[in-house]
Scaffold this motif. Structure first.
Motif, mmCIF file in Angstrom:
data_model
loop_
_atom_site.group_PDB
_atom_site.id
_atom_site.type_symbol
_atom_site.label_atom_id
_atom_site.label_comp_id
_atom_site.label_asym_id
_atom_site.label_seq_id
_atom_site.Cartn_x
_atom_site.Cartn_y
_atom_site.Cartn_z
ATOM 1 N N LEU A 157 9.764 6.457 -7.759
ATOM 2 C CA LEU A 157 10.944 6.299 -6.908
ATOM 3 C C LEU A 157 11.800 7.557 -6.947
ATOM 4 O O LEU A 157 12.105 8.082 -8.019
ATOM 5 N N ILE A 158 12.189 8.018 -5.773
ATOM 6 C CA ILE A 158 13.201 9.067 -5.623
ATOM 7 C C ILE A 158 14.405 8.398 -4.972
ATOM 8 O O ILE A 158 14.294 7.829 -3.880
ATOM 9 N N PHE A 159 15.550 8.453 -5.642
ATOM 10 C CA PHE A 159 16.711 7.671 -5.215
ATOM 11 C C PHE A 159 17.913 8.604 -5.085
ATOM 12 O O PHE A 159 18.326 9.240 -6.052
ATOM 13 N N VAL A 160 18.484 8.663 -3.892
ATOM 14 C CA VAL A 160 19.582 9.589 -3.608
ATOM 15 C C VAL A 160 20.924 8.892 -3.817
ATOM 16 O O VAL A 160 21.173 7.820 -3.247
ATOM 17 N N THR A 161 21.782 9.512 -4.637
ATOM 18 C CA THR A 161 23.145 9.011 -4.826
ATOM 19 C C THR A 161 24.123 10.104 -4.386
ATOM 20 O O THR A 161 23.993 10.643 -3.299
ATOM 21 N N SER A 162 25.089 10.424 -5.213
ATOM 22 C CA SER A 162 26.115 11.397 -4.840
ATOM 23 C C SER A 162 26.553 12.190 -6.060
ATOM 24 O O SER A 162 26.513 11.687 -7.190
ATOM 25 N N LEU A 163 26.994 13.405 -5.820
ATOM 26 C CA LEU A 163 27.653 14.142 -6.894
ATOM 27 C C LEU A 163 28.957 13.439 -7.268
ATOM 28 O O LEU A 163 29.530 12.688 -6.478
ATOM 29 N N GLY A 164 29.402 13.671 -8.496
ATOM 30 C CA GLY A 164 30.706 13.179 -8.916
ATOM 31 C C GLY A 164 30.729 11.798 -9.528
ATOM 32 O O GLY A 164 31.786 11.350 -9.986
ATOM 33 N N ILE A 165 29.595 11.110 -9.581
ATOM 34 C CA ILE A 165 29.634 9.732 -10.082
ATOM 35 C C ILE A 165 29.829 9.672 -11.593
ATOM 36 O O ILE A 165 30.159 8.613 -12.131
ATOM 37 N N TYR A 166 29.639 10.799 -12.276
ATOM 38 C CA TYR A 166 29.875 10.858 -13.725
ATOM 39 C C TYR A 166 31.060 11.764 -14.071
ATOM 40 O O TYR A 166 31.191 12.189 -15.217
ATOM 41 N N ASP B 177 0.818 -1.221 0.000
ATOM 42 C CA ASP B 177 0.000 0.000 0.000
ATOM 43 C C ASP B 177 0.848 1.265 0.000
ATOM 44 O O ASP B 177 0.585 2.211 0.753
ATOM 45 N N VAL B 178 1.868 1.293 -0.853
ATOM 46 C CA VAL B 178 2.764 2.443 -0.963
ATOM 47 C C VAL B 178 2.587 3.082 -2.337
ATOM 48 O O VAL B 178 2.420 2.390 -3.343
ATOM 49 N N ASP B 179 2.612 4.410 -2.378
ATOM 50 C CA ASP B 179 2.482 5.138 -3.643
ATOM 51 C C ASP B 179 3.821 5.653 -4.164
ATOM 52 O O ASP B 179 4.048 5.691 -5.376
ATOM 53 N N ILE B 180 4.690 6.089 -3.260
ATOM 54 C CA ILE B 180 5.963 6.706 -3.626
ATOM 55 C C ILE B 180 7.039 6.177 -2.686
ATOM 56 O O ILE B 180 6.796 6.007 -1.480
ATOM 57 N N VAL B 181 8.229 5.941 -3.235
ATOM 58 C CA VAL B 181 9.364 5.486 -2.428
ATOM 59 C C VAL B 181 10.466 6.534 -2.494
ATOM 60 O O VAL B 181 10.853 6.980 -3.579
ATOM 61 N N LEU B 182 10.969 6.922 -1.324
ATOM 62 C CA LEU B 182 12.162 7.760 -1.208
ATOM 63 C C LEU B 182 13.251 6.907 -0.585
ATOM 64 O O LEU B 182 13.103 6.433 0.548
ATOM 65 N N ALA B 183 14.334 6.695 -1.322
ATOM 66 C CA ALA B 183 15.450 5.884 -0.829
ATOM 67 C C ALA B 183 16.664 6.780 -0.631
ATOM 68 O O ALA B 183 17.211 7.314 -1.594
ATOM 69 N N SER B 184 17.051 6.952 0.623
ATOM 70 C CA SER B 184 18.254 7.716 0.957
ATOM 71 C C SER B 184 19.127 6.817 1.817
ATOM 72 O O SER B 184 19.049 6.823 3.047
ATOM 73 N N LEU B 185 19.950 6.037 1.137
ATOM 74 C CA LEU B 185 20.706 4.960 1.764
ATOM 75 C C LEU B 185 22.196 5.164 1.539
ATOM 76 O O LEU B 185 22.618 6.108 0.875
ATOM 77 N N SER B 186 22.992 4.259 2.073
ATOM 78 C CA SER B 186 24.443 4.313 1.883
ATOM 79 C C SER B 186 24.972 2.887 1.915
ATOM 80 O O SER B 186 24.209 1.928 1.997
ATOM 81 N N GLY B 187 26.287 2.752 1.820
ATOM 82 C CA GLY B 187 26.869 1.412 1.876
ATOM 83 C C GLY B 187 26.755 0.699 0.547
ATOM 84 O O GLY B 187 27.172 1.222 -0.491
ATOM 85 N N ASP B 188 26.160 -0.496 0.559
ATOM 86 C CA ASP B 188 26.040 -1.327 -0.649
ATOM 87 C C ASP B 188 24.885 -0.824 -1.511
ATOM 88 O O ASP B 188 23.876 -1.520 -1.718
ATOM 89 N N LEU B 189 25.043 0.371 -2.043
ATOM 90 C CA LEU B 189 23.930 1.024 -2.728
ATOM 91 C C LEU B 189 23.504 0.262 -3.982
ATOM 92 O O LEU B 189 22.324 0.276 -4.341
ATOM 93 N N ASP B 190 24.432 -0.402 -4.644
ATOM 94 C CA ASP B 190 24.068 -1.177 -5.829
ATOM 95 C C ASP B 190 23.189 -2.370 -5.458
ATOM 96 O O ASP B 190 22.178 -2.644 -6.125
ATOM 97 N N ALA C 64 32.168 6.017 -5.204
ATOM 98 C CA ALA C 64 31.539 6.538 -6.424
ATOM 99 C C ALA C 64 31.203 5.444 -7.443
ATOM 100 O O ALA C 64 30.114 5.471 -8.034
ATOM 101 N N PRO C 65 32.085 4.453 -7.691
ATOM 102 C CA PRO C 65 31.716 3.413 -8.666
ATOM 103 C C PRO C 65 30.468 2.626 -8.261
ATOM 104 O O PRO C 65 29.644 2.276 -9.117
ATOM 105 N N VAL C 66 30.327 2.355 -6.969
ATOM 106 C CA VAL C 66 29.146 1.634 -6.486
ATOM 107 C C VAL C 66 27.893 2.494 -6.657
ATOM 108 O O VAL C 66 26.835 2.009 -7.079
ATOM 109 N N TYR C 67 28.013 3.780 -6.360
ATOM 110 C CA TYR C 67 26.867 4.681 -6.494
ATOM 111 C C TYR C 67 26.477 4.855 -7.967
ATOM 112 O O TYR C 67 25.289 4.946 -8.290
#
Length: 211
Positions: free
Chosen positions: A97-106, A66-79, A125-128
């Protein structure tokens, strides 16, 4: 009634988002984290808490009810977390889905600050980036966040760059990142299938000012 699942609910961006959702919406919040004892007492009947591991498919799958929107703000094994989230959302037919990563991954951050970011993010950064690739190829209605270096400043002041643009600025408040997430939840077509950088305007320095 819109229902938002927040994965990694004890993270600083997540806590800023929880406060913003409670203040600016009537949405119901489902908070997912490893240890519920770490959460503040939000004293709201709009909050439900579930303990679990974001790399564990069964935990995440069960949290999607019963979820409409997911916000994922995680760390560690992000892949690994991205794989689990995508699979669970697909099975439960949850799309946004809203998914938080990091600047600099590209390598999108120019100049001296780009060099500084590369030095400070090279371990994860490679994992993100891999996680972002998984989300982009998921078929979900995603928005990927790449926030600048985060501050606890009590302000909402930000600008957006796209994946194919040079990143701007060096910093942004967690409250600003949370505001973008809440705006998307209110208007799910906003930044749909975009991979966005988020920064505070006029902060083009060689490194974050407090570093």
């Amino acid at each position: 009634m819109t229902r938002v699942l927040i994965l990694g609910a004890n993270g600083e961006i997540s806590k800023a988002a929880i406060n913003s959702f409670l203040e600016n919406t009537s949405y119901t919040l489902r908070l997912f984290l490893r240890d519920a004892n770490r959460l503040p007492d939000y004293a709201s009947d709009r909050i439900r808490v579930r303990e679990g591991d974001a790399t564990n498919y069964e935990d995440v799958y069960n949290a999607m009810d019963d979820v409409d929107i997911v916000l994922a703000s995680l760390s560690g094994d992000l892949d690994k977390e991205a794989v689990t989230i995508v699979k669970a959302m697909q099975e439960k037919r949850v799309k946004r889905l809203i998914f938080v990563t990091s600047l600099g991954i590209y390598n999108e951050v120019p100049g001296k600050f780009g060099e500084w970011v590369e030095q400070h993010t090279r371990e994860y950064a490679p994992v993100y980036k891999k996680a972002a690739d998984i989300i982009e190829n998921s078929g979900l209605d995603y928005t990927i966040f790449r926030p600048a270096w985060l501050t606890d400043t009590n302000e909402i002041d930000y600008e957006i760059t796209q994946k194919d643009e040079a990143f701007k600025g060096t910093e942004v408040s967690r409250k600003s990142v949370a505001a973008v997430a809440v705006n998307i939840a209110k208007n799910p077509a906003l930044h749909l299938k975009e991979n966005i950088g988020i920064n505070k305007p006029n902060t083009d320095f060689d490194k974050p000012r407090w570093k």
